[in-house]
Design a protein around this motif. Structure first.
Motif, PDB file in Angstrom:
ATOM      1  N   ASN A  66       0.764  -1.177   0.053  1.00 50.22           N
ATOM      2  CA  ASN A  66       0.044  -0.027  -0.001  1.00 50.22           C
ATOM      3  C   ASN A  66       0.952   1.431   0.091  1.00 50.22           C
ATOM      4  OD1 ASN A  66      -2.266  -1.622   0.147  1.00 50.22           O
ATOM      5  ND2 ASN A  66      -2.569  -1.441   2.340  1.00 50.22           N
ATOM      6  N   LEU A  67       1.999   1.308   0.760  1.00 47.16           N
ATOM      7  CA  LEU A  67       2.881   2.421   0.965  1.00 47.16           C
ATOM      8  C   LEU A  67       3.559   2.585  -0.593  1.00 47.16           C
ATOM      9  CD1 LEU A  67       4.365   4.238   2.752  1.00 47.16           C
ATOM     10  CD2 LEU A  67       6.181   2.642   2.963  1.00 47.16           C
ATOM     11  N   ILE A  68       4.234   1.488  -1.144  1.00 56.84           N
ATOM     12  CA  ILE A  68       4.663   1.762  -2.599  1.00 56.84           C
ATOM     13  C   ILE A  68       3.868   2.114  -3.466  1.00 56.84           C
ATOM     14  CG2 ILE A  68       6.054   0.427  -4.348  1.00 56.84           C
ATOM     15  CD1 ILE A  68       7.344  -1.337  -1.950  1.00 56.84           C
ATOM     16  N   GLY A  69       2.417   1.550  -3.375  1.00 55.94           N
ATOM     17  CA  GLY A  69       1.292   2.156  -4.353  1.00 55.94           C
ATOM     18  C   GLY A  69       1.028   3.546  -4.018  1.00 55.94           C
ATOM     19  N   ALA A  70       0.992   3.954  -2.944  1.00 54.85           N
ATOM     20  CA  ALA A  70       0.516   5.499  -2.460  1.00 54.85           C
ATOM     21  C   ALA A  70       1.713   6.363  -2.966  1.00 54.85           C
ATOM     22  CB  ALA A  70       0.504   5.746  -0.985  1.00 54.85           C
ATOM     23  N   ALA A  71       2.820   6.108  -3.107  1.00 53.54           N
ATOM     24  CA  ALA A  71       3.875   6.871  -3.454  1.00 53.54           C
ATOM     25  C   ALA A  71       3.770   7.316  -4.828  1.00 53.54           C
ATOM     26  CB  ALA A  71       5.380   6.300  -3.402  1.00 53.54           C
ATOM     27  N   GLY A  72       2.797   6.373  -5.890  1.00 50.64           N
ATOM     28  CA  GLY A  72       2.644   6.701  -7.095  1.00 50.64           C
ATOM     29  C   GLY A  72       1.704   7.859  -7.054  1.00 50.64           C
ATOM     30  N   GLN A  73       0.809   8.239  -6.041  1.00 49.44           N
ATOM     31  CA  GLN A  73      -0.213   9.084  -6.007  1.00 49.44           C
ATOM     32  C   GLN A  73       0.216  10.539  -5.211  1.00 49.44           C
ATOM     33  OE1 GLN A  73      -1.645   5.702  -5.991  1.00 49.44           O
ATOM     34  NE2 GLN A  73      -1.869   6.635  -8.392  1.00 49.44           N
ATOM     35  N   LEU A  74       1.361  10.232  -4.290  1.00 47.34           N
ATOM     36  CA  LEU A  74       1.480  11.322  -3.291  1.00 47.34           C
ATOM     37  C   LEU A  74       3.060  11.330  -3.473  1.00 47.34           C
ATOM     38  CD1 LEU A  74      -0.753   9.721  -0.399  1.00 47.34           C
ATOM     39  CD2 LEU A  74      -1.102  11.935  -1.646  1.00 47.34           C
ATOM     40  N   GLN A  75       3.509  12.630  -4.059  1.00 45.07           N
ATOM     41  CA  GLN A  75       4.902  12.877  -4.238  1.00 45.07           C
ATOM     42  C   GLN A  75       5.561  12.852  -2.884  1.00 45.07           C
ATOM     43  OE1 GLN A  75       6.184  12.641  -7.111  1.00 45.07           O
ATOM     44  NE2 GLN A  75       8.140  12.571  -6.370  1.00 45.07           N
ATOM     45  N   PRO A  76       5.152  13.348  -1.741  1.00 46.47           N
ATOM     46  CA  PRO A  76       6.130  13.505  -0.735  1.00 46.47           C
ATOM     47  C   PRO A  76       6.234  11.877  -0.129  1.00 46.47           C
ATOM     48  CG  PRO A  76       4.011  15.012  -0.447  1.00 46.47           C
ATOM     49  CD  PRO A  76       3.945  14.127  -1.668  1.00 46.47           C
ATOM     50  N   VAL A  77       5.393  11.046  -0.280  1.00 48.71           N
ATOM     51  CA  VAL A  77       5.692   9.555  -0.069  1.00 48.71           C
ATOM     52  C   VAL A  77       6.883   9.051  -0.767  1.00 48.71           C
ATOM     53  CG1 VAL A  77       4.730   7.163   0.340  1.00 48.71           C
ATOM     54  CG2 VAL A  77       3.272   9.318   0.808  1.00 48.71           C
ATOM     55  N   ALA A  78       6.930   9.401  -2.082  1.00 49.65           N
ATOM     56  CA  ALA A  78       7.891   8.847  -2.923  1.00 49.65           C
ATOM     57  C   ALA A  78       9.191   9.411  -2.686  1.00 49.65           C
ATOM     58  CB  ALA A  78       7.466   9.279  -4.527  1.00 49.65           C
ATOM     59  N   ASP A  79       9.172  10.777  -2.188  1.00 50.16           N
ATOM     60  CA  ASP A  79      10.415  11.648  -1.972  1.00 50.16           C
ATOM     61  C   ASP A  79      10.854  10.842  -0.550  1.00 50.16           C
ATOM     62  OD1 ASP A  79      10.012  12.926  -4.074  1.00 50.16           O
ATOM     63  OD2 ASP A  79       9.323  14.700  -3.155  1.00 50.16           O
ATOM     64  N   ARG A  80       9.858  10.677   0.375  1.00 54.48           N
ATOM     65  CA  ARG A  80      10.608   9.944   1.701  1.00 54.48           C
ATOM     66  C   ARG A  80      11.081   8.480   1.483  1.00 54.48           C
ATOM     67  NH1 ARG A  80       7.391  10.098   7.552  1.00 54.48           N
ATOM     68  NH2 ARG A  80       9.186   9.687   8.769  1.00 54.48           N
ATOM     69  N   PHE A  81      10.529   7.863   0.795  1.00 51.11           N
ATOM     70  CA  PHE A  81      10.843   6.591   0.660  1.00 51.11           C
ATOM     71  C   PHE A  81      12.251   6.436  -0.205  1.00 51.11           C
ATOM     72  CE2 PHE A  81      11.291   2.441  -1.504  1.00 51.11           C
ATOM     73  CZ  PHE A  81      10.694   1.410  -0.441  1.00 51.11           C
ATOM     74  N   ALA A  82      12.635   7.502  -1.147  1.00 55.34           N
ATOM     75  CA  ALA A  82      13.899   7.625  -1.894  1.00 55.34           C
ATOM     76  C   ALA A  82      14.861   8.198  -0.850  1.00 55.34           C
ATOM     77  CB  ALA A  82      13.613   8.730  -3.052  1.00 55.34           C
ATOM     78  N   ASN A  83      14.566   8.900  -0.116  1.00 51.37           N
ATOM     79  CA  ASN A  83      15.632   9.447   0.859  1.00 51.37           C
ATOM     80  C   ASN A  83      15.989   8.600   2.115  1.00 51.37           C
ATOM     81  OD1 ASN A  83      16.338  12.322   0.158  1.00 51.37           O
ATOM     82  ND2 ASN A  83      14.319  12.364   0.015  1.00 51.37           N
ATOM     83  N   GLY A  84      15.044   7.452   2.025  1.00 50.95           N
ATOM     84  CA  GLY A  84      15.248   6.425   3.203  1.00 50.95           C
ATOM     85  C   GLY A  84      16.565   5.636   2.881  1.00 50.95           C
ATOM     86  N   PHE A  85      16.839   5.577   1.559  1.00 47.70           N
ATOM     87  CA  PHE A  85      18.286   5.103   1.183  1.00 47.70           C
ATOM     88  C   PHE A  85      19.351   5.680   1.483  1.00 47.70           C
ATOM     89  CE2 PHE A  85      15.203   2.890  -1.630  1.00 47.70           C
ATOM     90  CZ  PHE A  85      15.740   2.028  -2.179  1.00 47.70           C
ATOM     91  N   ASN A  86      19.386   7.215   2.014  1.00 46.05           N
ATOM     92  CA  ASN A  86      20.108   7.842   2.524  1.00 46.05           C
ATOM     93  C   ASN A  86      20.304   7.356   3.886  1.00 46.05           C
ATOM     94  OD1 ASN A  86      22.485   9.902   2.606  1.00 46.05           O
ATOM     95  ND2 ASN A  86      20.802  11.170   3.417  1.00 46.05           N
TER      96      ASN A  86
END
Length: 416
Positions: free
Chosen positions: A372-392
């Motif tokens: 659900n989280l990975i899916g939501a990132a497709g609709q909500l840019q802040p979720v995509a950005d936060r997930f991406a920055n988790g790699f850092n």
């Protein structure tokens, strides 16, 4: 002047040796290969280093390739739709890209390790080209104030016992296959910036595509992680690099046609541009005890080896080297005894434990709330950005990734 021996010339060993050297320690570095042998040898890894790890290199002023390496500004996730293999967007159940707060970079370790090794020698460091055995370390432990083992493969690793309480997997969880290529086209939907692309094929495995700087300039890394015994687990025994590349592309065409569409003109960067293998993610006890009674301290993936599915290897190596450097300098001229060694590792484990937890979670079947989280990132840019920055900063996943309650609360706060 305190004398320190570093065994192993990878990201952590070299970064630590250069850092100690610049702080006035008398450092000896042992490598089983010369800089020229590394530079002209086989690719050693995939690596994408995020902001914090890159900053450790900047702090030591050894970020020699920063202006040449592609600036990776995003991290994209695509999930293949079940049972559909044509290249249109409808074949992706999920497709988004998160923007990184600070750019990431990848420099082929053949370029970096060879360059750093030459720098270490030019700055007066003692460089010994010799593969070390346990019997060698027995002798060296008596002549140096501290011996650090950062050679992540071979006989030396066996000195560090597996920590079963922190190592849930006894077997490799992925079959790995890497190819460095020239000629990869941009992603048509975001041609204006570089991103690492994580492509997930449920039940089959993952393909990562990352821009890099190699011995022959800008390139891309095609990196398959196949579930053992599945359709991607076909690289074992493939010795011919061109056969390795054809297999890579064949699998891309079958499972990830949108990535294959930009790979139709690729060729290998050089004759040593492929690599395949597998290993079990393992945490080990940090202190290696020698037959003669001495002790050595394990560094980076000698003591914490993760599967590369979360791209943390070189980041963890950099963070470990930085943490150990602080612990060594802060210890002054007191003896580097076993209590200090354990404390130094524990300090690094404060960050490493988050990488281990996240990586092991990503190797399993994702639970519903994560999908659900990975899916939501497709609709909500802040979720995509936060997930991406988790790699850092993988510690942030504690706040929104593992527990359904936290994931749901986070998604509600963003979509509200």
């Amino acid at each position: 002047m305190r004398k320190i021996l570093v065994v192993g010339a990878g990201q952590s060993g070299l970064q630590l040796a250069l850092g100690l050297q610049s702080n006035g320690y008398e450092v000896t570095l042992m490598s089983n290969r010369t800089a020229d042998e590394i530079r002209s040898g086989r690719v050693m890894s995939t690596q994408c280093m995020f902001h914090t790890a890159l900053q450790h290199e900047r702090d030591l002023q050894v970020n020699f390739w920063e202006s040449q390496a592609p600036k990776i500004e995003g991290l994209g996730v695509s999930v293949a739709a079940p049972g559909s293999f044509d290249p249109g967007p409808s074949q992706r159940a999920i497709d988004w890209v998160g923007k990184l707060d600070g750019y990431a970079q990848s420099v082929d370790q053949r370029v970096k390790m060879a360059g750093w090794m030459e720098t270490f020698a030019q700055r007066g460091g003692q460089l010994v080209i010799h593969g070390a055995a346990v019997s060698d370390l027995d002798y060296f432990a008596r002549t140096y104030d501290l011996v650090l083992v950062s050679a992540g493969k071979g006989e030396l690793v066996s000195m560090f016992g597996r920590d079963a309480s922190r190592s849930p997997y006894a077997e490799p969880q992925r079959a790995l296959a890497v190819a460095y290529v020239h000629g990869m086209g941009p992603r048509p939907e975001h041609p204006e910036f570089d991103a690492v692309r994580c492509n997930l094929v449920p039940g089959v495995g993952e393909l990562f595509v990352m821009p890099t700087l190699t011995t022959s300039g800008r390139a891309d890394i095609l990196f398959w992680e196949g579930i053992p015994g599945g359709p991607l687990d076909v690289f074992k025994g493939v010795k011919d690099p061109s056969e390795h590349l054809s297999l890579t592309l064949e699998l891309m065409e079958k499972f990830l046609p949108w990535e294959y569409a930009r790979a139709t003109k690729v060729e290998l960067t050089d004759a040593n541009a492929t690599l395949a293998g597998r290993y079990a993610p393992t945490v080990r006890n940090p202190i290696g005890r020698l037959p003669g009674g001495g002790a050595v301290l394990g560094v980076a993936d000698v003591v914490v080896a993760n599967d590369p599915i979360t791209g943390q290897g070189s980041n963890s190596a950099s963070k470990c080297a930085a943490s150990y450097l602080d612990s060594i300098i802060g210890h002054g001229d007191k003896p580097f005894d076993e209590e200090w060694m354990q404390g130094t590792f524990d300090r690094y484990w404060d960050t490493a434990q988050h990488v281990v937890k996240w990586t092991n979670a990503m190797l399993g079947v994702p639970p519903e709330h994560v999908l659900n989280l990975i899916g939501a990132a497709g609709q909500l840019q802040p979720v995509a950005d936060r997930f991406a920055n988790g790699f850092n900063n993988p510690a942030d996943f504690e706040n929104f990734f593992y527990e359904p309650e936290k994931t749901n609360a986070y998604l509600a706060s963003v979509s509200g």
